[in-house]
Design a protein around this motif. Structure first.
Motif, PDB file in Angstrom:
ATOM      1  N   ALA A  10       0.831  -1.215   0.000  1.00  0.00           N
ATOM      2  CA  ALA A  10       0.000   0.000   0.000  1.00  0.00           C
ATOM      3  C   ALA A  10       0.863   1.262   0.000  1.00  0.00           C
ATOM      4  O   ALA A  10       0.517   2.279   0.589  1.00  0.00           O
ATOM      5  N   SER A  12       4.210   3.292  -2.612  1.00  0.00           N
ATOM      6  CA  SER A  12       4.455   3.645  -4.003  1.00  0.00           C
ATOM      7  C   SER A  12       5.914   4.058  -4.188  1.00  0.00           C
ATOM      8  O   SER A  12       6.647   4.233  -3.207  1.00  0.00           O
ATOM      9  N   ASP A  36       6.575   0.586 -10.040  1.00  0.00           N
ATOM     10  CA  ASP A  36       5.349   0.789  -9.257  1.00  0.00           C
ATOM     11  C   ASP A  36       4.649  -0.558  -9.127  1.00  0.00           C
ATOM     12  O   ASP A  36       4.022  -1.040 -10.069  1.00  0.00           O
ATOM     13  N   ASN A  38       2.080  -1.370  -7.614  1.00  0.00           N
ATOM     14  CA  ASN A  38       0.615  -1.325  -7.672  1.00  0.00           C
ATOM     15  C   ASN A  38       0.119  -1.683  -9.073  1.00  0.00           C
ATOM     16  O   ASN A  38      -1.026  -2.118  -9.239  1.00  0.00           O
ATOM     17  N   PHE A  42      -4.131  -1.785  -7.595  1.00  0.00           N
ATOM     18  CA  PHE A  42      -3.816  -2.293  -6.257  1.00  0.00           C
ATOM     19  C   PHE A  42      -4.806  -3.364  -5.818  1.00  0.00           C
ATOM     20  O   PHE A  42      -4.451  -4.296  -5.091  1.00  0.00           O
ATOM     21  N   LEU A  45      -3.573  -6.877  -6.299  1.00  0.00           N
ATOM     22  CA  LEU A  45      -2.188  -7.115  -5.881  1.00  0.00           C
ATOM     23  C   LEU A  45      -2.005  -8.528  -5.336  1.00  0.00           C
ATOM     24  O   LEU A  45      -2.827  -9.020  -4.572  1.00  0.00           O
ATOM     25  N   GLN A  50       3.803  -9.345  -8.137  1.00  0.00           N
ATOM     26  CA  GLN A  50       4.987  -8.502  -7.908  1.00  0.00           C
ATOM     27  C   GLN A  50       6.246  -9.204  -8.428  1.00  0.00           C
ATOM     28  O   GLN A  50       7.100  -8.579  -9.067  1.00  0.00           O
ATOM     29  N   HIS A 125      -4.452   3.125   1.388  1.00  0.00           N
ATOM     30  CA  HIS A 125      -3.272   3.126   0.533  1.00  0.00           C
ATOM     31  C   HIS A 125      -2.514   4.441   0.751  1.00  0.00           C
ATOM     32  O   HIS A 125      -3.025   5.519   0.448  1.00  0.00           O
ATOM     33  N   GLU A 128      -1.788   6.512  -2.492  1.00  0.00           N
ATOM     34  CA  GLU A 128      -2.959   7.177  -3.072  1.00  0.00           C
ATOM     35  C   GLU A 128      -3.691   8.062  -2.073  1.00  0.00           C
ATOM     36  O   GLU A 128      -4.577   8.841  -2.447  1.00  0.00           O
TER      37      GLU A 128
END
Length: 211
Positions: A10, A12, A36, A38, A42, A45, A50, A125, A128
């Motif tokens: 959560a 960036s 990034d 995300n 997100f 995720l 990842q 997040h 964000e």
């Protein structure tokens, strides 16, 4: 050597730690990639996503890679190092070992059951600065990434705060205890590590033999 920084859960590439370390790499004229994680979504995720995303950042010419990972990014980096021989060094900042066992109890049994039933939960997040739904698939996926699988003797530096309120330093102590290739430095800090960035940088420079 390629250097890639993996931000936390959560978070960036604009997080305080990511910016700080990026600035320091710029000062020594060394490129640092910060994908990034995300990936524009997100809500969907997973650690598996990842890992695939970061692997795609590797050069095809087998250039060795150093991964620097924060929290969940640190856990992801550790599993990338296990799976990919191109990864030759790991720097893990408060890595999220035993992540689910630390996080889910804080949510409470009822909340976790509701998440499972409704398929998503609202998560704040930090990148964000708002609540975003996260699929329960995240939990199902994360459950397969056990620390016992991490047995490749890859040169590893862990930096962890002794006052970490999110991932206790004991998680890194336990990990390092049975792996002689892991160096653990304990710092007088919390999970954010915001007050020890200079110490962290000096440790990274020494470990990675940076100018």
């Amino acid at each position: 050597m390629d250097y890639i920084y993996l931000h936390g859960f959560a978070s960036s590439p604009k997080s305080a730690k990511a910016r700080d370390i990026s600035d320091r790499f710029t000062q020594i004229h060394t490129k640092l990639k910060i994908p990034d994680l995300n990936a524009g979504d997100f809500s969907q995720l997973t650690i598996t996503r990842q890992i695939a995303q970061v692997t795609a950042e590797f050069n095809n010419d087998s250039t060795p890679v150093t991964l620097i990972g924060s929290s969940l990014g640190g856990l992801t980096a550790a599993h990338l190092g296990q799976q990919n021989l191109q990864v030759q060094r790991l720097v893990l900042l408060a890595p999220a070992f035993r992540f689910l066992s630390h996080w889910l109890p804080k949510l409470g049994d009822e909340e976790v059951q509701r998440w499972q039933q409704e398929k998503s939960i609202m998560v704040y997040h930090y990148g964000e600065e708002q609540l975003i739904p996260l699929s329960y698939d995240f939990v199902i996926d994360a459950a397969q990434y056990q620390e016992k699988l991490l047995q490749r003797p890859i040169s590893t530096l862990i930096l962890h705060g002794k006052k970490d309120e999110v991932i206790p330093v004991e998680a890194s102590r336990d990990f390092a205890r049975s792996r002689p290739w892991v160096q653990l430095i304990e710092l007088d800090s919390d999970h954010a590590l915001g007050n020890v960035m200079e110490e962290i940088w000096q440790a990274i420079r020494l470990f990675c033999q940076l100018p």
